[in-house]
Design an enzyme around this catalytic site. Structure first.
Site, PDB file in Angstrom:
ATOM      1  N   ASN A 400       0.932  -1.066  -0.038  1.00 14.87           N
ATOM      2  CA  ASN A 400      -0.193  -0.018  -0.084  1.00 14.87           C
ATOM      3  C   ASN A 400       0.894   1.362  -0.094  1.00 14.87           C
ATOM      4  O   ASN A 400       0.959   1.964  -1.020  1.00 14.87           O
ATOM      5  CB  ASN A 400      -0.799  -0.177   1.358  1.00 14.87           C
ATOM      6  CG  ASN A 400      -1.999   0.989   1.240  1.00 14.87           C
ATOM      7  OD1 ASN A 400      -1.828   2.085   0.382  1.00 14.87           O
ATOM      8  ND2 ASN A 400      -3.040   1.018   1.937  1.00 14.87           N
ATOM      9  N   ASP A 401       1.554   1.511   1.047  1.00 15.75           N
ATOM     10  CA  ASP A 401       2.257   2.898   1.185  1.00 15.75           C
ATOM     11  C   ASP A 401       3.333   2.940   0.074  1.00 15.75           C
ATOM     12  O   ASP A 401       3.637   4.013  -0.255  1.00 15.75           O
ATOM     13  CB  ASP A 401       2.738   2.931   2.634  1.00 15.75           C
ATOM     14  CG  ASP A 401       1.707   2.870   3.820  1.00 15.75           C
ATOM     15  OD1 ASP A 401       0.775   3.387   3.394  1.00 15.75           O
ATOM     16  OD2 ASP A 401       2.034   2.377   4.726  1.00 15.75           O
TER      17      ASP A 401
END
Lengths: 474, 102
Positions: A400-401
């Site tokens: 995600n990040d």
């Protein structure tokens, strides 16, 4: 005679530590390096047990020594063998804390010795050897900070503790540290009556500092903190070496202290964060504002398994971006199978590994290596970012990040400045996640709402297995 | 000032070791690929387990009537061993996976 033999043991140990560390920094020789260092360590340990002679006393209490070593070996080996690869970072932190605690205890016992010798004799506190006292207090402070800090880091990575900070925490931290150092200096220079009391106050201050210093640091920065604490423990071990005039402890400790500090900086560089930023700017702090701005992002679109299967098997170039979600779901084996299946169909498949994919730099490589993924298929970030425009489909698995474009575009984002994988340059992006929940840094990801992106919800392992079945059915 | 001069004179050898080892430590891992960051950290973690030597000395020197020293020493030996054994075994497990497919 025996003493000179021990000197040789320590010499061998010191050389193996340097050699081991050198070999550890090269993929081909790393495992051997680790084993060489372990052999050197064994030589140093058994040499100490059987050959050590202090000033006119030989070592005793063999039962206790062997008992302790036996207990430590059994628990240590068992824990290290049992731990899941995904939990590796916590484990390293835990073992690091043990070393720190060990150094702190040595300081406490040696301090008692110093005080004891002087309380029965008629000598004054001012007769105590200043060097010894200095080293003992340094070992105490560094060791206990490393111990409590590592324990907090472990608990946070293990999900037992969450980020916690209060107003003015940085000031409190600085105060604690200065108080510990100031009090040590005072004790050292003026040798007050209450030296013993002050010693334990210093211990208390260091323990508090270790806790409060790691508490507010966000999960994504935890590897950096562990690496930093690792080098602290190295320095604490070197303090022991100073105290006993022991060259093996000295070389080993300082070596790790220096290498650990450099490694910490290399990790920071990989994440494009400065060390002061990590230590002072708490990561999770601005999460609320970032999440709020992400709330109005609008619609995301979902994609079905069969569409994904078609898209991927008719692509000529596919890149898989593995993240922590894949590790948690234990999907690395399924992932390798998918890669093999696609390769058989003539699709060129590579993995894009972000430097901090997983929980630590290199963590994802370990996990994929566990699943037999070949080394050549793992591409590092710089290498793969140039290729994305020519890629037909990107499959993001539980990451995600590391693919969040906010790191490039949004200066208010807590991860602003972190280098990311430019997956949005590819023709299609398929993101597999369990839900729309934000990642570890606690922020929304704009990528999921881009027109090229499609979401494929579900547990990574299950999704990949179903995808394999779909592709086989085509 | 006098204290510092005294300190340096008394511990010349050790200070030389510290300075040289700082450079060796930096030099030795200078070109490590990021793939190996985790195993390297773990390996270094095991190496600072040398602190166990100090624990053994503390334990061995403890007077058999000094219970505090005995208990603390015993604890230190256990913790130090955990650091050494756990550290090396975990590192080996990680690296085993790198080597397997070659």
């Amino acid at each position: 005679m025996e003493y000179s033999l021990l000197t040789i043991c320590y010499l061998i140990a010191s050389i193996t530590f340097i050699l081991g560390l050198k070999m550890l920094s090269n993929p081909a020789s790393a495992r051997k390096g680790n084993q060489i260092a372990a052999i050197g360590m064994a030589i140093a340990i058994f040499g100490t047990i059987f050959l050590y002679e202090g000033k006119d006393i030989k070592l005793g209490n063999y039962l206790w020594i062997f008992g302790g070593i036996a207990i430590g070996t059994i628990i240590g080996a068992f824990a290290a063998k049992k731990v899941k690869m995904t939990d590796m970072p916590q484990m390293v932190s835990l073992f690091n804390g043990m070393g720190g605690a060990c150094a702190a205890i040595i300081s406490i016992v040696e301090f008692n010795h110093l005080m004891h010798d002087h309380s029965i004799g008629n000598s004054f506190l001012s007769d105590i050897n200043g060097t010894n006292l200095l080293i003992i207090m340094a070992g105490l402070i560094i060791g206990s900070v490393s111990f409590t800090g590592s324990m907090i880091a472990w608990a946070k990575l293990d999900g037992r503790l969450h980020d916690y900070s209060f107003k003015g925490q940085h000031l409190v931290n600085i105060f604690l540290l200065l108080a510990a150092i100031g009090l040590s200096t005072f004790v050292l220079l003026s040798r007050p009556e209450q030296t013993i009391l002050f010693f334990y106050i210093i211990l208390g201050l260091s323990v508090m500092y270790g806790i409060l210093f790691v508490m507010p640091i966000g999960g994504a920065d935890m590897p950096v903190v562990i690496s930093l604490l690792n080098s602290f423990t190295g320095v604490a071990a070197a303090c022991g070496g100073f105290l006993y005039d022991n060259k093996a402890m000295m070389t080993g400790g300082i070596l790790v202290g220096a290498a650990g500090t450099l490694l910490t900086m290399l990790m920071c560089k990989a994440m494009n964060r400065s060390l002061t930023n990590v230590l002072i700017g708490s990561f999770g702090g601005n999460a609320a504002s970032a999440a709020a701005s992400g709330g109005s992002q609008g619609q995301y679109k979902q994609i079905s398994l069969s569409d994904t299967a078609v898209l991927m098997s008719y692509s000529s170039k596919v890149v898989i971006v593995p993240g922590y979600g894949l590790a948690v779901a234990q999907a690395q084996h399924a992932c390798h199978e998918l890669e093999k299946l696609l390769t058989e169909k003539g699709v060129q498949v590579t993995y894009a590994i972000h430097p901090v994919a997983g929980r630590m730099p290199g963590h994802m490589n370990v996990l994929l290596a566990e699943a037999d993924v070949s080394y050549e298929k793992l591409k590092e970030m710089e290498e793969v970012n140039d290729e994305f425009p020519y890629v037909d489909a990107v499959l993001v698995l539980g990451a995600n990040d590391v693919v969040n474009p906010a790191a490039k575009t949004d200066p208010t984002s807590p991860i602003y400045g972190m280098p990311i994988l430019d997956v949005e340059l590819a023709k299609h992006v398929i993101v597999n996640k369990r839900s729309m929940k934000p990642g570890y840094a606690g922020i929304e990801n704009d990528l999921f709402f881009r027109p090229k992106t499609s979401m494929l919800f579900g547990d990574s392992k299950k999704v990949i297995q179903d995808l394999i079945a779909e592709i086989k059915n085509l | 000032m006098e204290f510092i001069q005294q300190f340096i004179t008394d511990n010349q050898q050790m200070i030389y070791i510290v300075i040289l080892m700082i450079f060796v430590g930096i030099e030795v891992i200078g070109r490590v690929p990021s793939v190996l960051h985790t195993p390297l950290m773990s390996g270094a973690n095991a190496i600072h387990g040398v602190v166990i030597i100090g624990a053994i000395i503390v334990m061995g020197k403890a007077d058999s009537s000094d219970y505090i020293a005995l208990i603390l020493g015993f604890l230190a030996v256990i913790l130090g061993t955990l650091n050494v054994v756990g550290g090396f075994v975990v590192t080996d497990r990680m690296l085993e996976m790198f080597n397997k497919k070659k």
